[in-house]
Design an enzyme around this catalytic site. Structure first.
Site, PDB file in Angstrom:
ATOM      1  N   ASP A 196      21.036  58.511  53.264  1.00 24.71           N
ATOM      2  CA  ASP A 196      20.697  57.799  54.430  1.00 24.71           C
ATOM      3  C   ASP A 196      19.560  56.572  54.125  1.00 24.71           C
ATOM      4  OD1 ASP A 196      20.788  56.767  57.186  1.00 24.71           O
ATOM      5  OD2 ASP A 196      18.768  57.974  57.470  1.00 24.71           O
ATOM      6  N   ASP A 226      17.592  62.286  57.413  1.00 23.99           N
ATOM      7  CA  ASP A 226      16.434  62.922  58.324  1.00 23.99           C
ATOM      8  C   ASP A 226      16.802  62.740  59.615  1.00 23.99           C
ATOM      9  OD1 ASP A 226      16.409  60.028  58.498  1.00 23.99           O
ATOM     10  OD2 ASP A 226      14.476  60.057  58.840  1.00 23.99           O
TER      11      ASP A 226
END
Length: 735
Positions: free
Chosen positions: A421, A620
């Site tokens: 990501d 995250d």
């Protein structure tokens, strides 16, 4: 269905096949959804339907199988080693007595009575230090599952029973007793058991160290304002505790008074203390270094960060890596095969090669058969994987890499695609002002002052970044009036009697404001993927701010290391194509996906898996959770959301990108150790069993006494665990 889980210590397991027996039997119990038994840790975890069964029934069923299940108390492995030491000392004394009787010059009366004295010593040894083996063998056979103790018991009882018959003349005057074989066999195996418990204790050192971090006592502040020392375990949510300098913080909570620096290295891995003041959260088991703090308790018991870490580590050590399934299958059929080989050995020596055996073919054939039984070691194969996983997860914990699932250590070593990501993973997740472009009508300082005046009332991340920039420069500003925020556009307000607009290009255009001579600068910032914040005061555009999510240190190095490992690095983000391209280019990632919706992240991972790739996912945020769960290995950044950390298989406690490489390196080393252990376990049995069967005797005169075969068997398990402990020497100094 009301699903619950129970964790318990198991007393009475003697080898990995015992664990397999309990696991297999528990899965047959109605209402049990899953059962995992860890021989190395002597623990079990059972998931069950509370509407069908309960904890009492499960523990009772374990007792019916022949073992004892008790609620988890995290026994120190050294206590088990102490029990083994007691039996070992007794068996060693018996062996010494046997040697004295056999080789020391003794009076005629003692010499004549020697067979009977040896029988008494052997009987005491068999019924004392040896009884564990017989009880375990009985349990195993009762459950139709042969373990290592079946082999040991067969060897010991064969030697003992034959010797008893022999001294009473059942086999004629030539009957030869060998009680020393039974005694020394028990002694050598006891040596192995003791050493095994010792090294297993060292293997679980990381977990024991975590448990010992917890504070025993706490200083409770009573409603009257007095301090009272209490057990930390008795604290409740809402209690206020006082901590002085140098004390271990006993609870997770929030600072309500005081300022101090706190050593959080056990949680974050960072050696620098962190300043804590009113309103800051604090984690139990960290160390208060300087001042006095009053902390309001927010989490107790199993909800604390440390307890959750301990639980995750225990769960990881309970998990079975895929490579262990093969070893389990072999162990399952190993004992019956060895018994068959032992019978064949006896028959061959007694009926076919009796002329080679000498004057006592029956005794010789029996000794060869016993040697085959006792040299075989299913435990070495059973311990090969779990001990390496246990040590590997401990090493990871020492380096702030939390392994939540043991199989993740194996799978991370096989990855060929790593998906990242962007925001919060490759980048800091926090925008910073990188460019300040004022028009000719204002100075740089005046532009920032105007921008921060409007941004001070906004919670938008870009606005907060402007506030941080102004505070970092120690600027002051006046309050705006008529503040209004248009979602997706920006801020409209009045400042010192004039209209102040702060936002995107569309906001200014809609109010008829042009950029004048700033167009070229705007295009340049856009080409670098910057987020732009235009500022107009009155009816004039006074400047533009360029902001960017800062790329994390080491991000480029991580991509370089992945390339060296032949792992494809992919970046995906919900940001625009331009921003994605700039960030990917800066860190060296060639493949990226832009404008990706949260649901699409999981599909991207699935797509790679459909192509036969082993995929790791690093994220995250909450929106990363589905992709983390879908990936073969989900890696959550420790600074991320609780949802991401709950979903990930591995949690990087520090916010350090290089820990991704360290985790892969650790996985590869752990898998290598597992393979080494399995190789040596199989190699040992392939070489040892033929030698014990006397295959080398006709040509080279080489044979193996049963007691020495038992010693070799005992040390094979110890060597496997010791090899696993070498993982502790792993270093990451080059990363």
């Amino acid at each position: 269905m009301h699903e619950q889980a129970i964790k318990f210590d198991i007393i009475g397991m003697h080898c990995v096949n015992c664990a397999m027996t309990i696991e297999r039997k528990l899965k047959e119990l109605q209402g049990v959804k899953s059962a995992r038994i860890n021989f190395s840790r002597a623990t079990g975890i059972v998931t069950y339907d509370a509407d069908v069964t309960n904890k009492t029934q499960i523990t009772r069923y374990v007792k019916e199988i022949g073992y004892t299940a008790k609620e988890r108390v995290r026994l120190d492995q050294t206590s088990q080693a102490s029990v083994q030491m007691g039996w070992l000392i007794l068996s060693i004394l018996a062996s010494i007595a046997m040697m004295v009787l056999m080789y020391a010059p003794l009076p005629a009366l003692v010499h004549n009575s020697m067979p009977y004295i040896m029988m008494v010593i052997a009987t005491i040894t068999v019924l004392g230090p040896g009884m564990d083996f017989f009880v375990s063998a009985y349990k195993s056979i009762k459950n139709l599952f042969a373990n290592m103790d079946v082999l040991v018991s067969m060897g010991v009882l064969s030697a003992y029973i034959y010797s008893v018959f022999a001294i009473f003349g059942t086999f004629g005057t030539s009957g030869h007793a060998f009680f020393e074989t039974a005694v020394m066999l028990i002694t050598f195996i006891r040596i192995g058991k003791y050493l095994e418990e010792r090294v297993k204790g060292r293997a679980s050192h990381a977990l024991q160290k975590l448990v010992k971090l917890q504070a025993d006592k706490a200083r409770l502040l009573t409603p009257e304002g007095k301090e009272s020392e209490v057990n930390a375990s008795s604290l409740q949510v809402g209690d206020v505790v006082v901590m002085r300098a140098g004390e271990i913080i006993p609870v997770d909570g929030e600072v309500i008074e005081g300022t101090s620096s706190v050593d959080e290295s056990m949680v974050t891995g960072e050696s620098m203390p962190v300043v804590k003041q009113k309103g800051d959260s604090i984690v139990g088991a960290t160390i208060n270094k300087t001042g006095v703090l009053k902390v309001k308790t927010t989490k107790v018991g199993e909800e604390t960060v440390l307890s959750q870490i301990i639980t995750m580590v225990e769960d990881a050590q309970m998990d079975k890596a895929p490579i262990q399934r093969f070893a389990d299958q072999v162990s399952n059929i190993f004992v019956p095969i060895v018994v068959g080989l032992s019978i064949i050995t006896f028959l061959c020596w007694y009926f076919l090669f009796y002329d080679v055996a000498g004057q006592q073919p029956f005794v010789w054939a029996l000794k060869m058969a016993i040697a085959v039984v006792v040299i075989a070691c299913p435990c070495a194969m059973g311990l090969a994987t779990p001990t390496a996983i246990m040590v590997g997860s401990g090493v990871g914990l020492d380096h702030a890499i939390l392994i939540k699932r043991a199989s993740a250590l194996e799978e991370i070593a096989r990855l060929n695609v790593m998906v990242f990501d962007k925001t919060g993973t490759i980048t800091e997740g926090h925008f910073v002002v990188t460019d300040i472009i004022p028009s000719t009508t204002v100075t740089e300082s005046e532009l920032i002052t105007l921008a921060v005046a409007g941004c001070a009332f906004s919670n938008h991340p870009l606005a907060q970044s402007v506030v941080d920039e102004a505070r970092g420069r120690n600027f002051t500003w006046d309050t705006v009036q008529d503040f209004h925020e248009e979602t997706g556009s920006g801020i409209i307000c009045r400042y010192k009697g004039k209209d102040l607009l702060i936002g995107n290009e569309g906001l200014l255009t809609s109010h008829g404001i042009t950029f004048g001579g700033l167009k070229d600068k705007v295009k340049e910032l856009e080409s670098h993927g910057k987020s732009l914040m235009f500022v107009s005061y009155g009816v004039i555009c006074v400047g533009v701010l360029g902001l960017m999510d800062r790329i994390k240190p080491n991000a480029q190095d991580v991509v370089t290391y992945l390339r060296q490992m032949n792992i494809r690095a992919i970046m995906m983000t919900g940001d625009s194509e331009l921003v994605a391209k700039v960030v990917a280019s800066e860190v060296g990632i060639n493949e990226y996906r832009a404008k990706v919706l949260p649901a699409e992240k999981m599909e991207i991972v699935k797509d790679f898996q459909r192509k036969g790739k082993k995929v790791g996912m690093v994220g995250d945020g909450i929106n990363d959770a589905p992709a983390l769960a879908q990936a073969d290995v989900g890696i959550a950044i420790g600074a991320g959301t609780d949802v991401a950390k709950e979903t990930g298989d591995i949690v990087l406690i520090r916010n350090d990108m290089m820990d991704v490489i360290r985790a892969i390196h650790l996985g590869k080393r752990t898998l290598s150790k597992v393979r080494q252990n399995l190789f040596w376990a199989f190699f040992y049995n392939v070489i040892g069993i033929p030698i014990a069967a006397g295959l080398l005797y006709p040509l080279f005169g080489i044979s193996l006494k049963p007691e020495y075969a038992g010693l070799a068997m005992a040390f094979s398990s110890v060597s496997v665990v010791t090899n696993s402990l070498l993982l502790k020497r792993i270093t990451f100094h080059k990363l």
